[in-house]
Design an enzyme around this catalytic site. Structure first.
Site: not given
Ligand code: SF4
Ligand code: SF4
Length: 411
Positions: A204, A253, A224, A201, A208, A198, A144
């Site tokens: 996430c 998430c 984040c 849904c 968050c 997704c 990454d």
């Molecule tokens: Fe998509 Fe987020 Fe639901 Fe997972 S939790 S299926 S990434 S919308």
């Molecule tokens: Fe939110 Fe970041 Fe945590 Fe995911 S990793 S739940 S985007 S704060």
């Protein structure tokens, strides 16, 4: 550059051999994508940058993230690989009386994935070279920190889809996968994108804690917790309580995603976490020496920013536990630690932990803070420290019993 003799190379057969070999090399999923530009991402990336939604950890040159030909001579295919990582420790962290533990997010458990993926990719390159036996085949491996966006490459290569949390989600392993990719000048037949996603849904996005996910697949990475736990300055107050006890990263998430339900793979010995590393005792971490930090945490991905962000976060976690036993340690940090971020975060933590009933302690600590704030601030961190100290004094003041005369007036 064109690979000599590649017209006659049976790349479909070679691809099959690579797919088979990848299993032996400890690669859990592999896909082949075209190396065409990712220009459909350009506008969104530019917008994110302009809106201040990026972190600065990204590769800085936008064009190099979009056009593989800017970073590799004659790119034809990008081979994407995924390795599944564990989500549950093999032992439970032992309870130690009077001590609280923090936690690292799962992607940081075990050996740093950059090394694990690099070894797998090197082995794959060696294998392909031995099969092709041509000098002009070339590869550029990336994890990454490379130019390309791993999740977008993996999506194009049919490894999974990019969810509303911005992560690559696979059917087999959920989003608990590390990704790496190899650009090559060999033109392979490519894989089709997956046919799942997704749907309706939004879990996430809904769960968050900082509203970092925007709901359209984009995020404000500045909000984040994963980013906030990796910065070196003061953590803005709005994130401190939300951080809870996770001192590096955030898994929320991922934990709420239906594709991740029940997923816990232990396929790679080097990823097996030691609970003393993944769930360290917080108080000893606050004053850990450089040597011990390197020995204990140096191999983990979560140590890449050094010990300071983790020590700052350990203090925040102690405050979030309301751990009164940590107060003497925090006072020591206030007095003896030379780093403004540590002093100021400790001051905030004590002002959070001390209860209204500890009047004597409130007075003692307020006096200490009053003295400490009389520094000549010459750097931004020192100026921020003064603000932290003043705010801690205010918090303590609000904890004192109200003077019945206060706010009244005599005629
Ligand atoms: Fe998509 Fe987020 Fe639901 Fe997972 S939790 S299926 S990434 S919308
Ligand atoms: Fe939110 Fe970041 Fe945590 Fe995911 S990793 S739940 S985007 S704060």
């Amino acid at each position: 550059m064109k690979v000599k003799g590649s017209e006659s190379m049976d790349t479909a057969l070679l691809k099959e051999k690579i797919q088979k070999k990848s299993k032996e090399l400890g690669i859990d999923k592999i896909g082949f994508a075209s190396a065409a530009p990712f220009d459909h991402l350009a506008q969104g990336m530019q917008e994110s940058k302009e809106l201040g939604h990026t972190t600065g950890f990204e590769h800085p040159i936008l064009e190099e993230r979009i056009y593989p030909e800017k970073i590799f001579d004659s790119p034809k295919t990008i081979i994407s690989i995924a390795l599944a990582y564990p989500t549950l420790p093999s032992q439970k962290p032992e309870r130690v009386k009077g001590e609280r533990r923090g936690a690292f997010a799962r992607a940081s458990w075990g050996e740093d994935y950059h090394f694990i993926l690099s070894r797998r990719m090197e082995a794959l390159i060696e294998y392909i070279k031995s099969e092709v036996n041509q000098e002009d085949v070339a590869f550029k491996p990336m994890v990454d920190t490379g130019e390309l966006i791993d999740v977008r490459v993996a999506e194009r290569a049919g490894i999974g889809f990019v969810g509303k949390n911005g992560l690559l989600v696979t059917k087999e392993f959920g989003s608990y996968v590390y990704l790496g990719e190899l650009i090559t000048n060999i033109e392979f037949p490519v894989d089709a994108p997956v046919d799942y996603g997704c749907g309706d849904c939004t879990r996430c996005v809904d769960f968050c804690p900082t509203n970092a996910l925007l709901g359209n697949g984009k995020m404000n990475a500045q909000r984040c917790l994963s980013y906030q736990t990796q910065t070196k300055g003061f953590m803005p107050k709005e994130y401190r309580k939300k951080m809870g006890h996770v001192i590096y990263g955030c898994d929320i998430c991922q934990q709420v995603c239906p594709y991740n339900k029940g997923k816990d793979f232990h396929l790679h010995p080097e990823m097996e976490p030691s609970v003393e590393e993944t769930h360290p005792l917080l108080k000893p971490l606050v004053t850990i020496s450089n040597k011990e930090f390197k020995e204990r945490f140096g191999k983990m991905a979560g140590s890449w920013r050094g010990k300071k962000p983790l020590q700052r976060n350990a203090i925040i976690a102690l405050a979030n536990y309301r751990d009164k036993t940590a107060v003497p340690l925090l006072l020591k940090v206030m007095k003896e630690d030379m780093r403004p971020v540590m002093k100021g975060t400790a001051a905030w933590a004590v002002s959070e932990i001390i209860s209204e009933s500890s009047e004597e302690l409130i007075h003692y600590f307020t006096e200490m803070l009053e003295k400490a704030r009389k520094i000549e601030a010459t750097t931004k961190e020192e100026a921020d420290l003064v603000i932290e100290l003043e705010e801690a004094i205010q918090t303590l003041h609000e904890k004192l019993p109200k003077n019945p005369e206060e706010g009244s007036y005599d005629d």
